[in-house]
Design an enzyme around this catalytic site. Structure first.
Site, PDB file in Angstrom:
ATOM      1  N   VAL A  65      10.810  30.149 -11.356  1.00 31.38           N
ATOM      2  CA  VAL A  65      10.579  31.330 -10.520  1.00 31.38           C
ATOM      3  C   VAL A  65      10.143  32.518 -11.369  1.00 31.38           C
ATOM      4  O   VAL A  65      10.411  32.582 -12.570  1.00 31.38           O
ATOM      5  CB  VAL A  65      11.851  31.711  -9.711  1.00 31.38           C
ATOM      6  CG1 VAL A  65      12.285  30.582  -8.810  1.00 31.38           C
ATOM      7  CG2 VAL A  65      12.986  32.137 -10.608  1.00 31.38           C
ATOM      8  N   CYS A  66       9.457  33.445 -10.692  1.00 33.66           N
ATOM      9  CA  CYS A  66       9.088  34.731 -11.299  1.00 33.66           C
ATOM     10  C   CYS A  66       9.108  35.759 -10.168  1.00 33.66           C
ATOM     11  O   CYS A  66       9.714  35.521  -9.124  1.00 33.66           O
ATOM     12  CB  CYS A  66       7.727  34.640 -11.985  1.00 33.66           C
ATOM     13  SG  CYS A  66       6.348  34.395 -10.850  1.00 33.66           S
ATOM     14  N   ALA A  67       8.427  36.858 -10.327  1.00 38.44           N
ATOM     15  CA  ALA A  67       8.445  37.902  -9.305  1.00 38.44           C
ATOM     16  C   ALA A  67       7.617  37.532  -8.080  1.00 38.44           C
ATOM     17  O   ALA A  67       8.046  37.733  -6.947  1.00 38.44           O
ATOM     18  CB  ALA A  67       7.951  39.221  -9.890  1.00 38.44           C
ATOM     19  N   THR A  93      10.667  35.754  -6.506  1.00 42.15           N
ATOM     20  CA  THR A  93      11.888  36.445  -6.083  1.00 42.15           C
ATOM     21  C   THR A  93      11.588  37.526  -5.048  1.00 42.15           C
ATOM     22  O   THR A  93      12.472  37.885  -4.273  1.00 42.15           O
ATOM     23  CB  THR A  93      12.629  37.074  -7.289  1.00 42.15           C
ATOM     24  OG1 THR A  93      11.732  37.930  -7.990  1.00 42.15           O
ATOM     25  CG2 THR A  93      13.173  36.007  -8.224  1.00 42.15           C
TER      26      THR A  93
END
Length: 192
Positions: A65-67, A93
């Site tokens: 995951v990342c932003a 996220t």
């Protein structure tokens, strides 16, 4: 190139207990709020964690995951090139939080939280454009080329889904993990 498996936030939330989640954002972004149970391994540190990620992927599914999903998709591609198959979170996220799912914030995390990378990029790019325009008016018109260069870089960034400014900002001290933090994260990954 292989397209990574994509989970939407609802699917990921229902499977949190069976996923190993790796957050590839900067340590500052991670401290500002992350998916519960996610381990912080910044994108530029993935090579150091390859063997541990490979072991985790052999035990079960790994979700990266990342932003927004762009960095995690790049991470999944990098890992796939090393023979490690992972999934990515659609929308990152940001989408997770937008659907009302909780983000874990370590104690004191709000006070220590750094700006998200996209916000740092916008500030840097905007400041450089304004600087180029101002210097072009006051010092010499050639300084306007700085603004044109930044604009061209932003277009290239959008077309290629990469970001040179983000890569440079990720190397700044407040965006880098401390050695001890990464070692502790890798130990937790081994124990999962």
């Amino acid at each position: 190139m292989t397209t990574p498996i994509t989970l939407d936030p609802r699917q990921a939330r229902s499977r949190l207990h069976e996923l190993t989640i790796i957050d590839v954002r900067t340590p500052g972004e991670y401290a500002g709020g992350h998916i519960p149970g996610a381990l912080s391994i910044p994108l530029d540190q993935l090579d150091r964690a390859l063997s541990d990620i490979r072991t985790a992927a052999e035990r079960g599914e790994v979700l990266v995951v990342c932003a927004s999903g762009a960095r995690s998709e790049n991470a999944c591609q990098m890992l796939a090139e090393k023979g490690i198959h992972t999934a990515t979170l659609a929308g990152g996220t940001g989408a997770w939080a937008a659907q009302g799912h909780d983000l874990h914030r370590p104690e004191g995390g709000a006070a220590k939280a750094k700006w998200a990378m996209d916000r740092q990029v916008r500030l840097t790019a905007g400041s450089l454009v304004l600087l180029g325009l101002a210097l072009g008016e006051v010092v010499h018109p050639a300084f306007r080329m700085l603004s044109a260069g930044i604009a061209g870089g932003l277009v290239f960034s959008a077309v290629t889904n990469t970001c040179g400014i983000a890569a440079m900002l990720a190397k700044l001290p407040y965006n880098r993990p401390r050695q001890a933090d990464l070692d502790a994260t890798l130990a937790r990954l081994r124990d999962n």
